[in-house]
Design a protein around this motif. Structure first.
Motif, PDB file in Angstrom:
ATOM      1  N   ILE A 212       0.835  -1.205   0.000  1.00  0.00           N
ATOM      2  CA  ILE A 212       0.000   0.000   0.000  1.00  0.00           C
ATOM      3  C   ILE A 212       0.863   1.246   0.000  1.00  0.00           C
ATOM      4  CG2 ILE A 212      -1.810   1.245   1.239  1.00  0.00           C
ATOM      5  CD1 ILE A 212      -2.643  -1.486   2.449  1.00  0.00           C
ATOM      6  N   GLU A 213       1.921   1.225   0.789  1.00  0.00           N
ATOM      7  CA  GLU A 213       2.847   2.354   0.853  1.00  0.00           C
ATOM      8  C   GLU A 213       3.466   2.645  -0.514  1.00  0.00           C
ATOM      9  OE1 GLU A 213       5.303   5.430   2.178  1.00  0.00           O
ATOM     10  OE2 GLU A 213       3.643   4.459   3.252  1.00  0.00           O
ATOM     11  N   GLY A 214       3.793   1.584  -1.249  1.00  0.00           N
ATOM     12  CA  GLY A 214       4.376   1.771  -2.573  1.00  0.00           C
ATOM     13  C   GLY A 214       3.434   2.458  -3.535  1.00  0.00           C
ATOM     14  N   VAL A 215       2.179   2.024  -3.553  1.00  0.00           N
ATOM     15  CA  VAL A 215       1.179   2.662  -4.427  1.00  0.00           C
ATOM     16  C   VAL A 215       0.981   4.109  -4.011  1.00  0.00           C
ATOM     17  CG1 VAL A 215      -1.209   2.624  -5.230  1.00  0.00           C
ATOM     18  CG2 VAL A 215       0.010   0.473  -4.885  1.00  0.00           C
ATOM     19  N   ALA A 216       0.898   4.350  -2.702  1.00  0.00           N
ATOM     20  CA  ALA A 216       0.648   5.703  -2.202  1.00  0.00           C
ATOM     21  C   ALA A 216       1.784   6.657  -2.557  1.00  0.00           C
ATOM     22  CB  ALA A 216       0.440   5.663  -0.693  1.00  0.00           C
ATOM     23  N   ALA A 217       3.013   6.206  -2.368  1.00  0.00           N
ATOM     24  CA  ALA A 217       4.152   7.071  -2.669  1.00  0.00           C
ATOM     25  C   ALA A 217       4.223   7.390  -4.153  1.00  0.00           C
ATOM     26  CB  ALA A 217       5.447   6.399  -2.201  1.00  0.00           C
ATOM     27  N   PHE A 218       3.962   6.398  -4.986  1.00  0.00           N
ATOM     28  CA  PHE A 218       3.985   6.623  -6.428  1.00  0.00           C
ATOM     29  C   PHE A 218       2.895   7.614  -6.830  1.00  0.00           C
ATOM     30  CE2 PHE A 218       2.384   5.480 -10.685  1.00  0.00           C
ATOM     31  CZ  PHE A 218       3.521   5.718 -11.438  1.00  0.00           C
ATOM     32  N   ALA A 219       1.678   7.401  -6.336  1.00  0.00           N
ATOM     33  CA  ALA A 219       0.557   8.277  -6.693  1.00  0.00           C
ATOM     34  C   ALA A 219       0.819   9.707  -6.240  1.00  0.00           C
ATOM     35  CB  ALA A 219      -0.732   7.746  -6.078  1.00  0.00           C
ATOM     36  N   GLY A 221       3.602  11.189  -5.916  1.00  0.00           N
ATOM     37  CA  GLY A 221       4.672  11.803  -6.686  1.00  0.00           C
ATOM     38  C   GLY A 221       4.265  12.254  -8.074  1.00  0.00           C
ATOM     39  N   LEU A 222       3.092  11.855  -8.528  1.00  0.00           N
ATOM     40  CA  LEU A 222       2.668  12.202  -9.883  1.00  0.00           C
ATOM     41  C   LEU A 222       2.223  13.659 -10.007  1.00  0.00           C
ATOM     42  CD1 LEU A 222       0.643   8.969 -10.766  1.00  0.00           C
ATOM     43  CD2 LEU A 222       2.886   9.637 -11.668  1.00  0.00           C
ATOM     44  N   GLY A 223       1.535  14.149  -8.999  1.00  0.00           N
ATOM     45  CA  GLY A 223       1.114  15.548  -9.008  1.00  0.00           C
ATOM     46  C   GLY A 223      -0.218  15.816  -9.684  1.00  0.00           C
ATOM     47  N   ASN A 224      -0.855  14.802 -10.242  1.00  0.00           N
ATOM     48  CA  ASN A 224      -2.134  15.017 -10.930  1.00  0.00           C
ATOM     49  C   ASN A 224      -3.235  14.097 -10.401  1.00  0.00           C
ATOM     50  OD1 ASN A 224      -0.839  12.722 -11.993  1.00  0.00           O
ATOM     51  ND2 ASN A 224      -1.922  12.897 -13.944  1.00  0.00           N
ATOM     52  N   VAL A 225      -2.979  13.459  -9.255  1.00  0.00           N
ATOM     53  CA  VAL A 225      -3.960  12.539  -8.681  1.00  0.00           C
ATOM     54  C   VAL A 225      -4.868  13.314  -7.725  1.00  0.00           C
ATOM     55  CG1 VAL A 225      -4.298  10.477  -7.256  1.00  0.00           C
ATOM     56  CG2 VAL A 225      -2.417  10.568  -8.925  1.00  0.00           C
ATOM     57  N   PHE A 268      -2.642   6.408   2.330  1.00  0.00           N
ATOM     58  CA  PHE A 268      -2.728   7.357   1.214  1.00  0.00           C
ATOM     59  C   PHE A 268      -2.848   8.790   1.740  1.00  0.00           C
ATOM     60  CE2 PHE A 268      -4.042   3.410  -0.885  1.00  0.00           C
ATOM     61  CZ  PHE A 268      -3.290   3.482  -2.043  1.00  0.00           C
ATOM     62  N   ALA A 269      -3.671   8.963   2.776  1.00  0.00           N
ATOM     63  CA  ALA A 269      -3.852  10.303   3.340  1.00  0.00           C
ATOM     64  C   ALA A 269      -2.552  10.857   3.906  1.00  0.00           C
ATOM     65  CB  ALA A 269      -4.926  10.265   4.423  1.00  0.00           C
ATOM     66  N   ALA A 270      -1.724   9.981   4.462  1.00  0.00           N
ATOM     67  CA  ALA A 270      -0.448  10.418   5.024  1.00  0.00           C
ATOM     68  C   ALA A 270       0.485  10.963   3.951  1.00  0.00           C
ATOM     69  CB  ALA A 270       0.230   9.251   5.746  1.00  0.00           C
ATOM     70  N   HIS A 271       0.230  10.619   2.705  1.00  0.00           N
ATOM     71  CA  HIS A 271       1.010  11.146   1.574  1.00  0.00           C
ATOM     72  C   HIS A 271       0.341  12.368   0.946  1.00  0.00           C
ATOM     73  CE1 HIS A 271       4.280   8.179   0.967  1.00  0.00           C
ATOM     74  NE2 HIS A 271       3.462   7.346   1.601  1.00  0.00           N
TER      75      HIS A 271
END
Length: 276
Positions: A212-219, A221-225, A268-271
């Motif tokens: 879950i952390e991996g998906v959250a960090a990637f999302a 970092g995109l800037g458009n989610v 996700f919220a933490a990111h």
């Protein structure tokens, strides 16, 4: 239940609403693209296929074989009905006033709509420019290279499924590699296309905190989610698997608890992402 204005047509009650006709009508004169595709069904939905009330076209055919898919009857293009874009757009036009009043739009889903990129592109173009509707593309991103820049210009929102960050888990879930989806997500970020990420939380499969952390960090970092939908696993589609003579291997997998789902949303919220 959402009530329609008295002047609007009745809303179909079944999600699996089949196209009324398979006969192709003449293509729009200005278009050089084929105007016929394999359509599984269409429906009006609220809140699950993009913002507001939406006219959703489900195309047939998908290159993935997700273990938890609740519509395995959409996997094969031959299971759809050959339907013209004219027929689909005409059907959507009946609900235009209601959709606009409800702050909705039109979504092309599947199956996997990018398996039929030309037909998908035509639908998105006509929904946007002929009917003036907000448009959304619901996709796994695996076939993102098939989406032309023109198609994406006609797409206001992409609903992008990222089913796992762990590569082995992703392949176990889908039968396919993850990288094409990530490449497509990066392309959408460069274009500035708005994205909602969708992540299905499956106990014992995708619920590992590192995953879950991996998906959250990637999302993040995109800037458009704009939003992340954490979707609790369910078995509502199991009967379809049985009807098709297919083994539903997640039969004994429990649905996640409210606490498990809240914890995943918290990651996700933490990111800094809006997770629902």
């Amino acid at each position: 239940m959402t009530m329609l204005p008295t002047s609007a047509p009745a809303v179909p009650t079944a999600r699996d609403r089949r196209p009324a006709s398979a006969a192709a009508t003449p293509a729009v004169a200005a278009s050089r693209r084929p105007a016929v595709g394999s359509v599984h069904s269409w429906d009006l939905s609220t809140g699950v296929d993009g913002p507001g009330a939406r006219f959703v076209t489900f195309l047939a055919g998908c290159p993935l074989a997700c273990l938890y898919c609740h519509n395995p009857d959409t996997w094969r293009m031959r299971c759809g009905t050959r339907t013209s874009a004219d027929d689909i757009v005409a059907e959507a036009a009946k609900y235009k006033r209601f959709i606009a009043a409800a702050g909705g739009g039109a979504t092309v889903s599947g199956g996997e709509p990018l398996l039929q990129p030309v037909f998908t592109g035509e639908l998105l173009h006509r929904f946007k420019h002929e009917l003036g509707l907000h448009t959304a593309l619901d996709t796994s991103g695996f076939l993102g290279t098939r989406a032309t820049d023109a198609l994406l210009r006609d797409t206001d929102l992409v609903l992008l499924d990222i089913k796992s960050w762990d590569r082995a888990t992703y392949r176990k879930v889908t039968g396919r590699p993850l990288e094409p989806t990530l490449d497509f997500a990066r392309r959408l970020a460069v274009l500035g296309t708005e994205v909602h990420i969708r992540f299905v939380l499956v106990p014992g499969l995708t619920d590992d905190p590192a995953n879950i952390e991996g998906v959250a960090a990637f999302a993040a970092g995109l800037g458009n989610v704009l939003r992340v939908d954490v979707l609790p696993f369910h078995k509502l589609g199991e009967a379809k698997w049985q009807a098709l003579g297919m083994l539903f291997t997640l039969h004994d997998t429990p649905t996640p608890t409210t606490e498990q789902t809240a914890l995943a949303r918290g990651v996700f919220a933490a990111h800094g992402l809006h997770a629902v």
